[in-house]
Design an enzyme around this catalytic site. Structure first.
Site, mmCIF file in Angstrom:
data_model
loop_
_atom_site.group_PDB
_atom_site.id
_atom_site.type_symbol
_atom_site.label_atom_id
_atom_site.label_comp_id
_atom_site.label_asym_id
_atom_site.label_seq_id
_atom_site.Cartn_x
_atom_site.Cartn_y
_atom_site.Cartn_z
ATOM 1 N N SER A 26 -9.890 56.341 -52.588
ATOM 2 C CA SER A 26 -8.810 55.657 -51.910
ATOM 3 C C SER A 26 -9.000 54.174 -52.130
ATOM 4 C CB SER A 26 -8.866 55.994 -50.418
ATOM 5 O OG SER A 26 -8.226 55.002 -49.654
ATOM 6 N N LYS B 267 -13.226 58.235 -48.445
ATOM 7 C CA LYS B 267 -12.299 59.366 -48.555
ATOM 8 C C LYS B 267 -12.616 60.260 -49.757
ATOM 9 C CE LYS B 267 -8.722 60.424 -46.944
ATOM 10 N NZ LYS B 267 -7.392 59.837 -47.067
ATOM 11 N N ASN C 272 -10.278 62.754 -51.347
ATOM 12 C CA ASN C 272 -8.951 63.345 -51.340
ATOM 13 C C ASN C 272 -8.852 64.539 -52.290
ATOM 14 O OD1 ASN C 272 -7.734 61.619 -49.442
ATOM 15 N ND2 ASN C 272 -7.499 60.026 -50.991
ATOM 16 N N ARG D 247 31.725 73.928 -76.584
ATOM 17 C CA ARG D 247 30.573 73.129 -76.126
ATOM 18 C C ARG D 247 31.098 72.119 -75.127
ATOM 19 N NH1 ARG D 247 28.337 70.168 -80.150
ATOM 20 N NH2 ARG D 247 29.810 70.749 -81.802
#
Lengths: 392, 392, 392, 392
Positions: free
Chosen positions: B272, B278, B280, B311
């Site tokens: 982080s 952290k 994560n 088309r």
């Protein structure tokens, strides 16, 4: 009560197979099948218990109140069904919903609704395709101007255009025919532990699931899929494919029926509250509208399939109306397409007039006509191969 | 120039198979295959013409300018390729793109990209599934608490949870294995008339299409599908199914790795910029994010399939990025899921601690353990049946 | 008939303002307003004609049949209303729907439904916000652990979390308060030519539109917007914003009420058909589910806004159910959020226990508490500024 | 690397404001503004630190590697920027990103990109609107046939049709002008606690946020909104409204330029790889395509707004590409619409010829012409009121 009786759903009358009544009947049918399957597993005759369940006698206000408090209508339904069974035979209430969880019943019921809805859809598609085969073959020599990016492009035939619609119908048929309709049966957390415990043996769940599947004519997936939703995606996707294939026909027909174009003439048209002279291509318009409505519902079903836990906290609940909505649109569109095609004729003069605007494109039509015959034949054969019973 | 080099696509490096470079290479490969197929149809050796086409030598700014003015990059590409061929052999420029339309080339190229992307996706899924088989079997006796609607529900095992993820992987594999990758070849308006005219006979188109399909290893659909887009829906749907199945694993893993839960421990985690402590669960987060991104892209592909004319005037152009995006998400998610599962271990103490919060749910675990063994075995067998080559 | 009486819509009872009955009443109200506006423009008293219209006496089967054939329920409605008027006063039938087109009536009616639905939604939001203000202020000193990417991140307070929900409610209120509800009145092709002709002067249309707007309490947009649908997008977007803001509260509450987390205790919970001990956070689950359902409906409304011609051949028809659906979800979610918040209490011990898992994050809480007080105060003030009548 | 250099994005060259380069530049700009804001809050001169940051010198491969491992490109970016600052002044590395979290930077940067993109979009809209005013006024007496549901309905004028497009442009302008572009600044968990701690006082955060907002010219929202995403929805919605309004012009123009209709003649058209004679309305086609692409992206942004926790585990990551995609489509479409309108002329003979197909609709055109003049005037005045600077 959120009572939608059809005011904003012009094609709704054709989709009774997806109504709340149909869902309720399917819920009860699944509960009945579970009772009978228990009879099979336990070697008891529980048909009379199953027979005691009575859809017509259910207290619908009670179901709605139960859905509000429990988040799902099955809890209150089970209470009512147990009371119905108990009223006929003392002790029979316990034979209702034995070992099951709400999601077993609602998932299986929605699969039943899907099967019925797509079967009826298929019927309309077959009828539509048969009409298209006749139209395409009849117009395979009608030279027309093909349009690309909105501009006259090169010669083709009306038969080729119609064969293209027929290809869409065949693709829709194939998508339906490839659809598997599995039963859901896992108990509280998908292990079927309560089934095994009730049966007094550790291998009752697979037998019970097979018996329910057999009773309902559904596939036995060999597992529970409470939070592995690919079985639902494999139902939602073909429904969306049906709506898209028919939405394209709607776009084409609405264009070809435009005042300036006029290549298509429709038997049934709608009026206008402001302009009595108007002849609106109502069914083609509604086919197009359904084509615009399906993608958002499909996105919801897919978003809801990113599930969690043994059963999720919102994703499953988000799936119901979107899935039912897709099945409804498919059925509505198939019915409307059938009507459109049945009442559709070609105005060869308009076709020729439009073609003549691009005379510089004229050349020996032999190659185009040969291609047209080949394309129409291939499309017809593909459709017939999908709809003809083969006997050996 | 809209140059997106990956800044906002953290998993993008794993999806080179869907990059613009890959699309461009596929476009040239299709043009080469068309040249060789013409050689086959005409009984000439055009390999040297095909060999003259050189992706690396293309002027990309010229392609982009051509895409801007023509709405599609193929027109300018063909001009450049013709010049390349002409530079090698006088007159060879005319052998490039003979009778074809831009959509033939771009549709076929995107199908090639889809085939390669989904094949690579499949490889990751097999590897992921193999790891899940080992994990599930190893944890089939690890009693855990199953959660439904966010609440402790009833005992299960970690093995059952992992078997559920494995079922998702198997379903994703099945969806890929059921996918058909068809060539597109119809010429200006889908009739192939220009092919026939160039070949000097009215039945050259089917032969040419079969030859291109054979050259590229694609299926021959027996028709052109310029505005009947179910072949694309049948590619987009499985891609979305892959993303959903893996998104669910992401949701589950991110939850089980939560600080309070801790049942899952991840080898690779991210930091982080604000909180160095952290850890994560980055890959699980990105799997979830992709699961949220796919439904909108799928809705676009389905919306674009309500086509028109030989088309259409916008629908086809709307399809490209959404289809490519789905293929990219599938490949990214498969790669990331592989990484997640490879680095995932179970913390049995955390599992037991969480389970113990609901002691009142305790009962003889025999039935649960038996169910767990059965469920893990079934999931493993299903996966193996999808990944084992059968020899007769 | 596609009769959906609420079986699959657990929160439906709270959304009667969006039911077919409500739409029908609004359609008649618009027709009445048009009659009275004509009275104003012509200087005649047509109140008795308007008063002759009777919703209760309408033949609903006839309306549905008319919707099927005409694609819109208004044509048959006008016929019935004209007969009602004529039955009271000979010649009065001609005073009904004079110069108008179906879309004038249905668009205006859906705007009326939107206004009523969002007003009721607003009431719930105010009530929800008031409860959140009290909760946030009461918990502004309750230190908790904030989570990011599923991991413990840094200390915060329960008050800050609740202030975040309050911010969502305030944003939803702002979105509603910024919503403009315009009348639609353009006649057959948007020019109002028939109005002018009937009035015998070339400038009657603006006066008539202003009079209808005034009668209904709607805005006069100064134009017709049959195929310029930004007014509808500006109604659909805030409805979706409401659902999203409340869906987030649902996600948070369902998580915080999880067995392992337990920071939130809910007064009202639902049971389970399989597990009587379960206390499911039903309302939070349904808030989440609605949050998953809204984006697909919003996509449909936006897709339908790419209109064509003076009035389009499908896009408008595709809009009705999606727009109504969004209004319904907003109302349902607002009602359910009100219930969730009213019955929500914080378990400070659980908050402290979870926080204590990350003791290493502990530091002097002074800065966090000061920030908390500031954030709660700002959120409360923002909410109050949106809900307080200012008197000068 | 997922390098998309524009091959599948024909209008991409007009949207450089949304490229990865633009996002990267905005990220650095936000980091610079944060440094300068710290200087303001602390009473220090940090301009030289901000000036040391150098976008051009960044190692992009390093950024991508960091995005892969961290899930977001900001972490690696901050490392590189700190090294840049440190290289100039020892100790200056610590002044970069002080107290902030990745989401502060990326959210603010995407808001900057949105502001720049929508500002450029607005410029094109003004230019388009001015051209439409001239066209509408010039054609306000050109009687044409208005079409509804694809059928000739009643007389109108070309001016009225063009005024309808102008109304769409004005609505798009209004939507942009109502858009608020707020800064994001909350720190790790939205409380700003780290800011206060670094500043040594408990009220530094609001001052710092105001200073960053002021530096960047963004609004100060008075709060952080990491998981309350209505600010993003209020940016995504107007972008989608722009695309829809212009998509409708694309649909109408492509139709009116059809070979059979011919009421509109376009200066710039594209060729065909198969049909050299084709004059494809490329820009109108691409406007339509973008109109089909936007709803799915909008659905994703809304789905991602159902967030969780202080910052969510996937929802935020899902938002980036969809939001950027919508901004890109808005800018592309505005540029293309400008080109379409600038090169558009009316063929009065075609208008008259088509009108004459419905002679029975003829009546005294006085009322229609009067209505046309009124409608064109109103649309012009509305547009002018939105684009004229008022001086007092």
């Amino acid at each position: 009560m959120t009572d939608d009786w059809g005011l904003l759903e012009p094609l709704g009358a054709s989709a009774a197979a997806t109504s709340d009544d149909a869902v309720l009947a399917a819920l009860v049918e699944v509960e009945r099948a579970l009772i009978r399957a228990w009879g099979h597993v336990l070697g008891e005759d529980l048909d009379s218990v199953a027979g005691a369940l009575d859809v017509a006698a259910l207290d619908r206000d009670g179901l709605l109140a139960g859905a509000r408090s429990g988040g799902v209508p099955v809890i209150a339904l089970v209470e009512q069904l147990r009371a119905q069974a108990e009223a006929v035979t003392t002790g029979a209430g316990d034979r209702v919903h034995t070992g099951a969880t709400s999601q077993d019943i609602l998932d299986s019921a929605l699969v039943l609704v899907a099967r019925a809805g797509l079967a009826e859809t298929r019927g309309h598609l077959v009828s539509t395709g048969e009409a298209l085969v006749v139209l395409a073959e009849g117009e395979r020599h009608t030279v027309s101007i093909a349009r690309t990016l909105g501009q006259h492009a090169a010669p083709s035939t009306v038969g080729v255009t119609i064969a293209g619609w027929l290809d869409g119908v065949s693709s829709a048929l194939e998508a339906i025919d490839d659809t598997v309709f599995p039963v859901q049966l896992g108990g509280a957390v998908g292990t079927g532990e309560a089934f095994d415990r009730r049966a007094g043996r550790v291998d009752a769940t697979p037998e019970l699931r097979a018996a329910v599947a057999d009773d309902l004519g559904l596939a036995d997936p060999g597992r529970s899929w409470h939070s592995e939703r690919s079985p639902i995606l494999h139902i939602a996707d073909p429904a969306a494919i049906v709506v898209a294939a028919l939405g394209r026909i709607g776009r084409d027909v609405a264009f070809l029926a435009r005042t300036e174009i006029g290549e298509v003439v429709l038997a049934a048209t709608g009026g206008s509250s402001a302009m009595p002279h108007k002849r609106n291509p109502v069914d083609a318009v509604l086919l197009t509208a359904n084509g615009l409505r399906a993608p958002g519902l499909l996105a919801t079903v897919h978003a809801a399939s990113v599930s969690q836990d043994a059963r999720p906290a919102g994703e499953w609940h988000a799936e119901w109306q979107a899935l039912r909505g897709l099945l409804r649109l498919a059925l509505e569109s198939a019915d409307a397409a059938d009507a459109v095609v049945a009442g559709l004729t070609i105005d060869p003069e308009a076709v020729a007039r439009n073609h003549s605007l691009s005379r510089e494109l004229d050349r020996d039509p032999a190659a185009t006509l040969a291609a047209s015959a080949r394309i129409v034949r291939a499309a017809s054969e593909r459709f017939r191969s999908l709809t003809t019973e083969t006997t050996s």
